[in-house]
Design a protein around this motif. Sequence first.
Motif, PDB file in Angstrom:
ATOM      1  N   VAL A 183       0.694   4.004  -2.974  1.00 32.20           N
ATOM      2  CA  VAL A 183       0.347   5.414  -2.744  1.00 32.20           C
ATOM      3  C   VAL A 183       1.337   6.321  -3.467  1.00 32.20           C
ATOM      4  O   VAL A 183       0.946   7.313  -4.102  1.00 32.20           O
ATOM      5  N   LEU A 184       2.633   5.985  -3.386  1.00 27.51           N
ATOM      6  CA  LEU A 184       3.644   6.784  -4.076  1.00 27.51           C
ATOM      7  C   LEU A 184       3.419   6.771  -5.586  1.00 27.51           C
ATOM      8  O   LEU A 184       3.510   7.792  -6.257  1.00 27.51           O
ATOM      9  N   VAL A 185       3.113   5.571  -6.107  1.00 25.51           N
ATOM     10  CA  VAL A 185       2.883   5.460  -7.549  1.00 25.51           C
ATOM     11  C   VAL A 185       1.659   6.274  -7.952  1.00 25.51           C
ATOM     12  O   VAL A 185       1.679   7.022  -8.930  1.00 25.51           O
ATOM     13  N   ALA A 186       0.565   6.128  -7.178  1.00 23.41           N
ATOM     14  CA  ALA A 186      -0.685   6.812  -7.508  1.00 23.41           C
ATOM     15  C   ALA A 186      -0.544   8.324  -7.432  1.00 23.41           C
ATOM     16  O   ALA A 186      -1.190   9.056  -8.196  1.00 23.41           O
ATOM     17  N   CYS A 187       0.304   8.796  -6.535  1.00 24.67           N
ATOM     18  CA  CYS A 187       0.485  10.241  -6.376  1.00 24.67           C
ATOM     19  C   CYS A 187       1.465  10.819  -7.384  1.00 24.67           C
ATOM     20  O   CYS A 187       1.732  12.028  -7.370  1.00 24.67           O
ATOM     21  N   GLY A 188       2.011   9.967  -8.248  1.00 25.68           N
ATOM     22  CA  GLY A 188       2.942  10.465  -9.261  1.00 25.68           C
ATOM     23  C   GLY A 188       4.264  10.909  -8.682  1.00 25.68           C
ATOM     24  O   GLY A 188       4.882  11.846  -9.198  1.00 25.68           O
ATOM     25  N   ALA A 189       4.711  10.227  -7.613  1.00 24.91           N
ATOM     26  CA  ALA A 189       5.993  10.579  -7.004  1.00 24.91           C
ATOM     27  C   ALA A 189       7.122  10.372  -8.009  1.00 24.91           C
ATOM     28  O   ALA A 189       7.012   9.557  -8.924  1.00 24.91           O
ATOM     29  N   PRO A 190       8.218  11.112  -7.868  1.00 20.46           N
ATOM     30  CA  PRO A 190       9.351  10.920  -8.779  1.00 20.46           C
ATOM     31  C   PRO A 190       9.812   9.471  -8.785  1.00 20.46           C
ATOM     32  O   PRO A 190       9.725   8.771  -7.779  1.00 20.46           O
ATOM     33  N   GLU A 191      10.323   9.075  -9.921  1.00 23.90           N
ATOM     34  CA  GLU A 191      10.748   7.690 -10.097  1.00 23.90           C
ATOM     35  C   GLU A 191      11.730   7.260  -9.026  1.00 23.90           C
ATOM     36  O   GLU A 191      11.622   6.161  -8.460  1.00 23.90           O
ATOM     37  N   ILE A 192      12.709   8.105  -8.700  1.00 29.47           N
ATOM     38  CA  ILE A 192      13.732   7.726  -7.721  1.00 29.47           C
ATOM     39  C   ILE A 192      13.120   7.519  -6.340  1.00 29.47           C
ATOM     40  O   ILE A 192      13.538   6.637  -5.592  1.00 29.47           O
ATOM     41  N   VAL A 232      10.046   6.454  -5.708  1.00 26.55           N
ATOM     42  CA  VAL A 232       9.349   5.167  -5.740  1.00 26.55           C
ATOM     43  C   VAL A 232      10.349   4.030  -5.663  1.00 26.55           C
ATOM     44  O   VAL A 232      10.163   3.053  -4.913  1.00 26.55           O
ATOM     45  N   PHE A 233      11.428   4.132  -6.409  1.00 27.76           N
ATOM     46  CA  PHE A 233      12.434   3.072  -6.425  1.00 27.76           C
ATOM     47  C   PHE A 233      13.055   2.863  -5.040  1.00 27.76           C
ATOM     48  O   PHE A 233      13.185   1.732  -4.559  1.00 27.76           O
ATOM     49  N   ASN A 234      13.454   3.973  -4.408  1.00 27.78           N
ATOM     50  CA  ASN A 234      14.085   3.852  -3.094  1.00 27.78           C
ATOM     51  C   ASN A 234      13.126   3.268  -2.069  1.00 27.78           C
ATOM     52  O   ASN A 234      13.508   2.434  -1.239  1.00 27.78           O
ATOM     53  N   ALA A 235      11.873   3.721  -2.119  1.00 29.49           N
ATOM     54  CA  ALA A 235      10.874   3.191  -1.194  1.00 29.49           C
ATOM     55  C   ALA A 235      10.642   1.708  -1.447  1.00 29.49           C
ATOM     56  O   ALA A 235      10.547   0.905  -0.508  1.00 29.49           O
ATOM     57  N   ALA A 236      10.558   1.319  -2.727  1.00 34.02           N
ATOM     58  CA  ALA A 236      10.325  -0.084  -3.061  1.00 34.02           C
ATOM     59  C   ALA A 236      11.494  -0.957  -2.614  1.00 34.02           C
ATOM     60  O   ALA A 236      11.296  -2.053  -2.088  1.00 34.02           O
ATOM     61  N   ALA A 237      12.713  -0.481  -2.826  1.00 33.34           N
ATOM     62  CA  ALA A 237      13.887  -1.255  -2.399  1.00 33.34           C
ATOM     63  C   ALA A 237      13.860  -1.484  -0.895  1.00 33.34           C
ATOM     64  O   ALA A 237      14.106  -2.611  -0.410  1.00 33.34           O
ATOM     65  N   GLN A 293       0.823  -1.207   0.000  1.00 37.40           N
ATOM     66  CA  GLN A 293       0.000   0.000   0.000  1.00 37.40           C
ATOM     67  C   GLN A 293       0.857   1.257   0.000  1.00 37.40           C
ATOM     68  O   GLN A 293       0.560   2.226  -0.708  1.00 37.40           O
ATOM     69  N   ARG A 294       1.947   1.232   0.772  1.00 36.92           N
ATOM     70  CA  ARG A 294       2.815   2.416   0.823  1.00 36.92           C
ATOM     71  C   ARG A 294       3.449   2.687  -0.539  1.00 36.92           C
ATOM     72  O   ARG A 294       3.557   3.837  -0.976  1.00 36.92           O
TER      73      ARG A 294
END
Length: 386
Positions: free
Chosen positions: A27-36, A38-43, A23-24
Amino acid sequence: MKPSVKRGSGELAQFAEAQSALQRIAVLVACGAPEIAVFNAAAKELGQLVGADTANIVRYEADGTATTVAAWSRSGTLFPVGTNMRLEGRNAAALVSRSGRSARMDNYADAPGPIAAVVRAKGIRSSAAAPIFVDGRLWGVVIAATTRHELLAQHAEMRLADYTELIAIAIASAQARTDLAASRARVVIAVDEARRRIERDLHDGVQQRLVALALQLREAEASLPPEMSEVRELLSAVTSGLTGTLDDLRQISRGVHPAILSQDGLRPALRTLARRSPIAVDLSLDLDGRLPEPIEVAAYYVVAEALTNATKHAHASLVHVTAAVWAGRLHLSVRDDGVGGADPARGSGLTGLTDRVEALGGTIMISSPAGQGTHIQVELPLERCN
């Protein structure tokens, strides 16, 4: 508590943890957060999800190398963002690249290749990896690893695979935004090129012919004998009308694409705008040399539109214009002392300015409270246009 109940409770907790992590990221993806971001959060989320000590998201390159685009670690980062290495030998990233399927390695002791050598030097004991597919193409891999003697949990690579789709969505979304921005920038540049051609055609063609005609009429008028006063007056009137038309055409030509902007750059063009303005303009320009042409054109039209609005609609008596470059961006500010109340949402030249600025990757802020003037602030990145 019975073992089966304990196991069920543990699995439920793991499921809840996984859903929270999912979910976290979502939310970043849905809000259009910068790619980096999203990547850092996903890692981080995926690394913690499988009990790893470090996690990386890696992009496969066309030349057979792999580049780290996100990194997370409980202690020291294994492969920092930007690390590029060849996919040689035996390692988790290479296994996924060759098979397109999830993989794991629990022993790097005898693994060949430069990546395996770094992994051994960093004390990695076990790693799991899952492929990231974007639009049906193997884009990259997410890798989680541990430095502890205990191996990663059984099927850790499969758990990673369950959540790589979100990363793929983030990549596709970011790529779509990048493609859209590039498309908008191409449209802006194409329009500016068309403006430049029109201005050149007007200046070198139509204006020159009108000037020649006006000179011929003046010569004809001067050659008439005194008794032909009515014809002389008629020629004089035609010449005056032609001269007025020529002046109008020059104004239109300047508005289409001012030659001084192309020839001399933003600073002289803004100074010319200020001199021609019917209201006072206070200029503060910290600009050395030329800027990328799309940036100069965008900045020029921002100031030109702001001065037009301040004169025609805001009833201002003074406009302050500042422009400076720092941190790789052009910072532009235009503030007037007029009546305020400008609203881009109602549709105006300000809407076009917003589109132009955003198409070049910039930002524009417009503040125009009633009775307090209008303030336009623009930032434009320089490196994107080089």
